[in-house]
Design a protein around this motif. Sequence first.
Motif, PDB file in Angstrom:
ATOM      1  N   MET A 199       6.939  76.027 -71.272  1.00 29.10           N
ATOM      2  CA  MET A 199       6.379  74.754 -70.742  1.00 29.10           C
ATOM      3  C   MET A 199       7.054  73.472 -71.265  1.00 29.10           C
ATOM      4  O   MET A 199       7.044  72.506 -70.903  1.00 29.10           O
ATOM      5  CB  MET A 199       4.756  74.571 -71.402  1.00 29.10           C
ATOM      6  CG  MET A 199       4.013  75.357 -70.464  1.00 29.10           C
ATOM      7  SD  MET A 199       2.437  75.185 -70.701  1.00 29.10           S
ATOM      8  CE  MET A 199       1.388  76.122 -69.685  1.00 29.10           C
ATOM      9  N   ALA A 200       7.978  73.872 -72.434  1.00 30.14           N
ATOM     10  CA  ALA A 200       8.545  72.708 -73.061  1.00 30.14           C
ATOM     11  C   ALA A 200       9.857  72.460 -72.035  1.00 30.14           C
ATOM     12  O   ALA A 200      10.806  71.420 -72.406  1.00 30.14           O
ATOM     13  CB  ALA A 200       9.149  73.073 -74.457  1.00 30.14           C
ATOM     14  N   GLY A 201      10.298  73.240 -71.396  1.00 24.98           N
ATOM     15  CA  GLY A 201      11.632  73.112 -70.449  1.00 24.98           C
ATOM     16  C   GLY A 201      12.569  73.123 -71.172  1.00 24.98           C
ATOM     17  O   GLY A 201      12.822  74.052 -72.016  1.00 24.98           O
ATOM     18  N   ASP A 202      13.561  72.051 -70.880  1.00 26.64           N
ATOM     19  CA  ASP A 202      14.987  72.032 -71.644  1.00 26.64           C
ATOM     20  C   ASP A 202      14.857  71.326 -72.804  1.00 26.64           C
ATOM     21  O   ASP A 202      16.088  70.876 -73.235  1.00 26.64           O
ATOM     22  CB  ASP A 202      16.202  71.871 -70.430  1.00 26.64           C
ATOM     23  CG  ASP A 202      15.909  70.377 -70.198  1.00 26.64           C
ATOM     24  OD1 ASP A 202      14.775  69.595 -70.477  1.00 26.64           O
ATOM     25  OD2 ASP A 202      16.450  69.731 -69.118  1.00 26.64           O
ATOM     26  N   ALA A 203      13.765  71.030 -73.383  1.00 26.72           N
ATOM     27  CA  ALA A 203      13.546  70.496 -74.583  1.00 26.72           C
ATOM     28  C   ALA A 203      14.551  70.805 -75.612  1.00 26.72           C
ATOM     29  O   ALA A 203      14.515  72.076 -75.998  1.00 26.72           O
ATOM     30  CB  ALA A 203      12.108  70.051 -75.101  1.00 26.72           C
ATOM     31  N   GLN A 204      15.315  70.019 -76.263  1.00 25.76           N
ATOM     32  CA  GLN A 204      16.487  70.448 -77.263  1.00 25.76           C
ATOM     33  C   GLN A 204      15.880  70.405 -78.732  1.00 25.76           C
ATOM     34  O   GLN A 204      15.960  71.429 -79.542  1.00 25.76           O
ATOM     35  CB  GLN A 204      17.730  69.600 -77.243  1.00 25.76           C
ATOM     36  CG  GLN A 204      18.703  70.096 -78.252  1.00 25.76           C
ATOM     37  CD  GLN A 204      19.266  71.161 -78.060  1.00 25.76           C
ATOM     38  OE1 GLN A 204      19.319  71.873 -76.950  1.00 25.76           O
ATOM     39  NE2 GLN A 204      19.725  71.729 -79.075  1.00 25.76           N
ATOM     40  N   ARG A 205      14.870  69.577 -79.236  1.00 23.69           N
ATOM     41  CA  ARG A 205      14.571  69.170 -80.481  1.00 23.69           C
ATOM     42  C   ARG A 205      13.065  69.859 -80.374  1.00 23.69           C
ATOM     43  O   ARG A 205      12.083  68.845 -79.661  1.00 23.69           O
ATOM     44  CB  ARG A 205      14.614  67.817 -81.023  1.00 23.69           C
ATOM     45  CG  ARG A 205      16.078  67.317 -81.300  1.00 23.69           C
ATOM     46  CD  ARG A 205      16.297  66.093 -81.600  1.00 23.69           C
ATOM     47  NE  ARG A 205      17.540  65.684 -82.088  1.00 23.69           N
ATOM     48  CZ  ARG A 205      18.098  64.685 -82.431  1.00 23.69           C
ATOM     49  NH1 ARG A 205      17.122  63.466 -82.241  1.00 23.69           N
ATOM     50  NH2 ARG A 205      19.291  64.108 -82.803  1.00 23.69           N
ATOM     51  N   ILE A 206      12.478  70.820 -80.958  1.00 21.46           N
ATOM     52  CA  ILE A 206      11.097  71.389 -80.608  1.00 21.46           C
ATOM     53  C   ILE A 206      10.567  71.158 -82.016  1.00 21.46           C
ATOM     54  O   ILE A 206      11.041  71.778 -83.183  1.00 21.46           O
ATOM     55  CB  ILE A 206      11.211  72.870 -80.213  1.00 21.46           C
ATOM     56  CG1 ILE A 206      12.005  72.927 -78.939  1.00 21.46           C
ATOM     57  CG2 ILE A 206       9.791  73.517 -80.428  1.00 21.46           C
ATOM     58  CD1 ILE A 206      11.210  72.683 -77.737  1.00 21.46           C
ATOM     59  N   GLY A 207       9.267  70.810 -82.138  1.00 20.35           N
ATOM     60  CA  GLY A 207       8.490  70.362 -83.083  1.00 20.35           C
ATOM     61  C   GLY A 207       7.421  71.711 -83.167  1.00 20.35           C
ATOM     62  O   GLY A 207       6.894  72.074 -82.046  1.00 20.35           O
ATOM     63  N   LEU A 208       7.094  72.561 -84.264  1.00 18.05           N
ATOM     64  CA  LEU A 208       6.143  73.518 -84.491  1.00 18.05           C
ATOM     65  C   LEU A 208       5.120  73.023 -85.266  1.00 18.05           C
ATOM     66  O   LEU A 208       5.567  73.113 -86.385  1.00 18.05           O
ATOM     67  CB  LEU A 208       6.787  74.918 -84.620  1.00 18.05           C
ATOM     68  CG  LEU A 208       7.900  75.214 -83.742  1.00 18.05           C
ATOM     69  CD1 LEU A 208       8.534  76.724 -84.318  1.00 18.05           C
ATOM     70  CD2 LEU A 208       7.506  75.504 -82.263  1.00 18.05           C
ATOM     71  N   TYR A 209       4.122  72.604 -85.063  1.00 18.32           N
ATOM     72  CA  TYR A 209       2.788  72.275 -85.641  1.00 18.32           C
ATOM     73  C   TYR A 209       1.878  73.507 -86.123  1.00 18.32           C
ATOM     74  O   TYR A 209       1.351  74.123 -85.430  1.00 18.32           O
ATOM     75  CB  TYR A 209       1.895  71.267 -85.284  1.00 18.32           C
ATOM     76  CG  TYR A 209       2.814  69.860 -85.251  1.00 18.32           C
ATOM     77  CD1 TYR A 209       2.484  68.832 -86.188  1.00 18.32           C
ATOM     78  CD2 TYR A 209       3.661  69.533 -84.320  1.00 18.32           C
ATOM     79  CE1 TYR A 209       2.964  67.633 -86.027  1.00 18.32           C
ATOM     80  CE2 TYR A 209       4.340  68.307 -84.212  1.00 18.32           C
ATOM     81  CZ  TYR A 209       4.041  67.430 -85.092  1.00 18.32           C
ATOM     82  OH  TYR A 209       4.517  66.261 -85.412  1.00 18.32           O
ATOM     83  N   GLY A 210       1.792  73.931 -87.440  1.00 16.21           N
ATOM     84  CA  GLY A 210       1.302  75.299 -87.736  1.00 16.21           C
ATOM     85  C   GLY A 210       2.294  76.484 -87.857  1.00 16.21           C
ATOM     86  O   GLY A 210       2.595  76.927 -86.815  1.00 16.21           O
ATOM     87  N   PHE A 211       2.973  76.688 -89.040  1.00 18.15           N
ATOM     88  CA  PHE A 211       3.801  77.581 -88.900  1.00 18.15           C
ATOM     89  C   PHE A 211       3.135  79.019 -89.517  1.00 18.15           C
ATOM     90  O   PHE A 211       3.284  79.303 -90.813  1.00 18.15           O
ATOM     91  CB  PHE A 211       4.886  77.079 -89.930  1.00 18.15           C
ATOM     92  CG  PHE A 211       6.198  77.902 -89.725  1.00 18.15           C
ATOM     93  CD1 PHE A 211       6.978  77.463 -88.822  1.00 18.15           C
ATOM     94  CD2 PHE A 211       6.653  78.931 -90.221  1.00 18.15           C
ATOM     95  CE1 PHE A 211       8.121  78.000 -88.153  1.00 18.15           C
ATOM     96  CE2 PHE A 211       7.956  79.632 -89.839  1.00 18.15           C
ATOM     97  CZ  PHE A 211       8.515  79.167 -88.904  1.00 18.15           C
ATOM     98  N   GLY A 212       2.488  79.657 -88.487  1.00 19.30           N
ATOM     99  CA  GLY A 212       1.944  80.990 -89.029  1.00 19.30           C
ATOM    100  C   GLY A 212       2.664  81.948 -88.187  1.00 19.30           C
ATOM    101  O   GLY A 212       3.736  82.233 -87.829  1.00 19.30           O
TER     102      GLY A 212
END
Length: 327
Positions: free
Chosen positions: A158-171
């Motif tokens: 769903m993020a498409g071609d986004a280059q910089r990805i944030g991940l909230y909650g690292f489980g």
Amino acid sequence: MRAMVLERASRALVEQRIPVPEPGPNELLLKVRCTGVCRTDLHILDGELPSPRLPLVMGHQIVGTVVSQGGLVEGFAEGQRVGVPWLGWACGDCRLCRMGRENLCERAEFTGYQRNGGYAEYAVVSPQFALPLPGSYADLQAAPLLCAGLIGYRALAMAGDAQRIGLYGFGSAAHLIAQVARYQGREVYAFTRPGNEAQLIFARSMGVDWAGPSDMPPPVTLDAALVFAPNGNLVPRALAAVVPGGSVICAGIHMSEIPAFPYELLWGERTLRSVANLTRRDGVEFMELVPRVPVHSEVTAYALHELPRALEDLRASRLSGAAVVRL
């Protein structure tokens, strides 16, 4: 068979001996090898998901082998290893199902919620959602792929071609999908629970470009943010961290209330959306992708009777990666 049962009256998890289920005409009977532990199990246990079928055998990241099958089932062999995810059945007839969006079927049933799941020695499942598993993955490492991995995969798509990805909650989910994102050439920024140094160390060990507590802004603006933690307070923070035109994808089945936030956080053609379950196509595509990365599942194993401890370890963020109950 042995099973951990969520009782109707007490809403407690109790180990019991219950009959081995019989498969219907269009069902498979699996001997369960292991089942991944998911935060959704906590939401069911805590009453945050409103309609479980009680008494209930939870567990929806099932790795098992086919023991027998109904007379209408084709394409499976005795002893074949398969994986079973959260979406356990869809009608196949409604408009959404015919569009390939069975994850939104109004009549859908969910494994370990409306259908007995995998915290037991045997489970009856729909062949529609008995997925092929990559042979290079041992049982324990395959189990987290079936929900944590799949939900992360759908959210990343769903993020498409986004280059910089944030991940909230690292489980469980984030540690798997961080590897896929890096394989695709993206930059990954991991946000962990404030004060949890072990999570920070774990995130960095997975090769992310940056890791920090979720109450800090990232060092760069993000193109997209995937929110895995069930904390609604993270949504405005994630919106504030993405560029105009960026997206925030909420990847949990349950989240605490999202607080009011100023329109300027959404303005600029930012998008806020959710992930609902998965499709069979997601499952097939992801299982073909993970050996190519290759995705590594960090796993802590528990015995069946230790399920309550596994859930409390998950609740307290004492795990690095995923918990799996080994039968």
